[in-house]
Enzyme design. Structure first.
Site, PDB file in Angstrom:
ATOM      1  N   VAL A   1       0.637  -1.256  -0.401  1.00  0.00           N
ATOM      2  CA  VAL A   1       0.474   0.187  -0.219  1.00  0.00           C
ATOM      3  C   VAL A   1       0.656   1.081  -0.263  1.00  0.00           C
ATOM      4  O   VAL A   1       2.454   1.559   0.364  1.00  0.00           O
ATOM      5  CB  VAL A   1      -0.899  -0.022   1.243  1.00  0.00           C
ATOM      6  CG1 VAL A   1      -1.856  -1.018   0.953  1.00  0.00           C
ATOM      7  CG2 VAL A   1      -0.568  -0.202   2.363  1.00  0.00           C
ATOM      8  N   SER A   2       0.659   2.292  -0.779  1.00  0.00           N
ATOM      9  CA  SER A   2       1.194   3.309  -0.906  1.00  0.00           C
ATOM     10  C   SER A   2       1.509   4.728   0.615  1.00  0.00           C
ATOM     11  O   SER A   2       2.451   5.128   0.665  1.00  0.00           O
ATOM     12  CB  SER A   2       0.352   4.736  -2.283  1.00  0.00           C
ATOM     13  OG  SER A   2       0.533   3.977  -3.215  1.00  0.00           O
ATOM     14  N   THR A   3       0.747   4.779   1.355  1.00  0.00           N
ATOM     15  CA  THR A   3       0.223   4.771   2.676  1.00  0.00           C
ATOM     16  C   THR A   3       0.385   4.043   4.149  1.00  0.00           C
ATOM     17  O   THR A   3      -0.686   3.838   3.737  1.00  0.00           O
ATOM     18  CB  THR A   3      -0.317   5.763   2.592  1.00  0.00           C
ATOM     19  OG1 THR A   3      -1.786   6.161   3.153  1.00  0.00           O
ATOM     20  CG2 THR A   3      -0.257   7.346   1.483  1.00  0.00           C
TER      21      THR A   3
END
Length: 191
Positions: free
Chosen positions: A8-10
């Site tokens: 996931v990015s964040t």
């Protein structure tokens, strides 16, 4: 063996959806990263590449979870193929174990890159068009020009502290400092 990789990015995003899909697909081990795909350091992916062996398959929920760019994705697939490792993408229903799967992988990857480039071009065109109409973008100023001048005047008079000026006008210190810089630029340019 099926080995899963999730990213996931964040920190705000959740890995549970990907974990569940990878477990359901039969992955015995799942490695994870919580980092932007643009970041070079992805320790979870690095660990996968250390442990994966010929005959294994790397399983991802979606192709965009694996590569930072089309070039990066293709290089990774070639690396896996060179080691005798397959790639399975659950969302796109792609498996590089077959010739048709490899073809579909390259087509999907090319289309995804094309879509990202179109979005980038549209965004840039929209920003350019807005600038041509005089729109600068960004947040609107917290204070109207008269109140910005008042903030600068109060600061210059040195009767109140910065905190008191900010509280009185309902602005933050960085906002006050930007108005002060704006005032100095206007004074230097106009006088």
């Amino acid at each position: 063996m099926l080995i899963g990789y999730a990213r996931v990015s964040t920190d705000d995003q959740d890995l549970n959806l990907q974990r569940d899909a990878l477990r359901q697909a039969g992955c015995k081990r799942i490695y994870e990263d919580q980092a932007s795909g643009a970041q070079a350091a992805r320790p979870g992916l690095e660990r996968v590449l250390e442990v994966i062996r010929a005959g294994d398959a790397l399983v991802v929920w979606r192709l965009d979870r694996l590569g930072r760019s089309l070039k990066d994705l293709i290089a990774l697939v070639e690396l896996l193929e060179g080691r005798g490792v397959g790639l399975v993408s659950l969302h796109e229903s792609i498996s590089t174990a077959s010739s048709s799967g490899k073809l579909v992988f390259h087509l999907f990857a090319a289309l995804a890159e094309f879509e990202r480039n179109l979005i980038r071009e549209r965004t840039q065109a929209g920003l350019s068009a807005a600038r041509a109409r005089g729109r600068k973008g960004g947040r609107p100023k917290a204070l109207d020009p008269a109140k910005r001048r008042l903030a600068v005047k109060l600061y210059d008079e040195r009767q109140l502290t910065i905190v008191e000026i900010c509280r009185m006008l309902g602005i933050s210190k960085p906002t006050l400092y930007s108005y002060l810089a704006e005032g100095q630029t206007a004074t230097a340019g106009g006088g």
